[in-house]
Design a protein around this motif. Sequence first.
Motif, PDB file in Angstrom:
ATOM      1  N   THR A   1    -159.801 -29.223 -84.708  1.00 33.71           N
ATOM      2  CA  THR A   1    -160.787 -30.259 -84.407  1.00 33.71           C
ATOM      3  C   THR A   1    -161.791 -30.435 -85.531  1.00 33.71           C
ATOM      4  O   THR A   1    -162.756 -31.175 -85.377  1.00 33.71           O
ATOM      5  N   VAL A   2    -161.579 -29.750 -86.660  1.00 30.81           N
ATOM      6  CA  VAL A   2    -162.467 -29.873 -87.817  1.00 30.81           C
ATOM      7  C   VAL A   2    -161.661 -30.348 -89.022  1.00 30.81           C
ATOM      8  O   VAL A   2    -160.435 -30.291 -89.025  1.00 30.81           O
ATOM      9  N   LEU A   3    -162.364 -30.808 -90.049  1.00 26.10           N
ATOM     10  CA  LEU A   3    -161.718 -31.262 -91.276  1.00 26.10           C
ATOM     11  C   LEU A   3    -161.071 -30.111 -92.030  1.00 26.10           C
ATOM     12  O   LEU A   3    -161.629 -29.014 -92.106  1.00 26.10           O
ATOM     13  N   HIS A   4    -159.903 -30.368 -92.599  1.00 28.15           N
ATOM     14  CA  HIS A   4    -159.248 -29.442 -93.511  1.00 28.15           C
ATOM     15  C   HIS A   4    -158.605 -30.269 -94.614  1.00 28.15           C
ATOM     16  O   HIS A   4    -158.420 -31.482 -94.469  1.00 28.15           O
ATOM     17  N   ASP A   5    -158.235 -29.616 -95.716  1.00 27.76           N
ATOM     18  CA  ASP A   5    -157.451 -30.256 -96.755  1.00 27.76           C
ATOM     19  C   ASP A   5    -156.492 -29.244 -97.354  1.00 27.76           C
ATOM     20  O   ASP A   5    -156.442 -28.089 -96.928  1.00 27.76           O
ATOM     21  N   VAL A   6    -155.718 -29.688 -98.319  1.00 30.42           N
ATOM     22  CA  VAL A   6    -154.727 -28.854 -98.993  1.00 30.42           C
ATOM     23  C   VAL A   6    -154.958 -29.077-100.487  1.00 30.42           C
ATOM     24  O   VAL A   6    -154.733 -30.176-100.997  1.00 30.42           O
ATOM     25  N   VAL A   7    -155.441 -28.012-101.191  1.00 28.56           N
ATOM     26  CA  VAL A   7    -155.834 -28.172-102.592  1.00 28.56           C
ATOM     27  C   VAL A   7    -155.379 -26.972-103.409  1.00 28.56           C
ATOM     28  O   VAL A   7    -155.620 -25.830-103.038  1.00 28.56           O
ATOM     29  N   GLY A   8    -154.727 -27.245-104.546  1.00 29.28           N
ATOM     30  CA  GLY A   8    -154.374 -26.184-105.489  1.00 29.28           C
ATOM     31  C   GLY A   8    -153.061 -26.456-106.187  1.00 29.28           C
ATOM     32  O   GLY A   8    -152.195 -27.160-105.673  1.00 29.28           O
ATOM     33  N   SER A   9    -152.913 -25.924-107.389  1.00 30.05           N
ATOM     34  CA  SER A   9    -151.652 -26.002-108.147  1.00 30.05           C
ATOM     35  C   SER A   9    -151.099 -27.417-108.239  1.00 30.05           C
ATOM     36  O   SER A   9    -149.911 -27.652-108.009  1.00 30.05           O
ATOM     37  N   GLY A  10    -151.964 -28.383-108.525  1.00 32.18           N
ATOM     38  CA  GLY A  10    -151.521 -29.766-108.642  1.00 32.18           C
ATOM     39  C   GLY A  10    -151.442 -30.518-107.327  1.00 32.18           C
ATOM     40  O   GLY A  10    -151.120 -31.700-107.299  1.00 32.18           O
ATOM     41  N   ILE A  11    -151.721 -29.865-106.222  1.00 31.53           N
ATOM     42  CA  ILE A  11    -151.693 -30.487-104.891  1.00 31.53           C
ATOM     43  C   ILE A  11    -153.132 -30.832-104.520  1.00 31.53           C
ATOM     44  O   ILE A  11    -154.028 -30.001-104.657  1.00 31.53           O
TER      45      ILE A  11
END
Length: 123
Positions: free
Chosen positions: A74-84
């Motif tokens: 129910t909260v914000l998330h993201d996917v970050v790292g290694s060109g992503i």
Amino acid sequence: MFFVAGCVENEGSDEPEPSIPLEGVDKGGAVGAEETSSGAKSDIANVEIRNYTYIPQNITVKIGQTVMWTNNDTVLHDVVGSGIESDYLQKGEKFIYTFEEEGTYPYICSVHPWMEGEVTVGA
């Protein structure tokens, strides 16, 4: 006029709420299974984001395979790292990334940096 207000929940967790409000966040485009030139859906590996965790935390895919992350928190998330790098994902939103090169791709949630995952890409 009808007005609906929502709240961000953080049940049973001592972790802080994200400092980024849900309103006004660029959600990016809708995503789903990609179609190949034959019209068949491609092989997509799924990662669920739930309870401040990537499930599975470590995943192995083949070169050219797509991974789809779905935020079920129910909260914000993201996917970050290694060109992503995804946009912030609200509940129910998805992010897809196709891995074109062999290697190991660690990633985190920039809002909750203790959340870690890794994609291993092999031939």
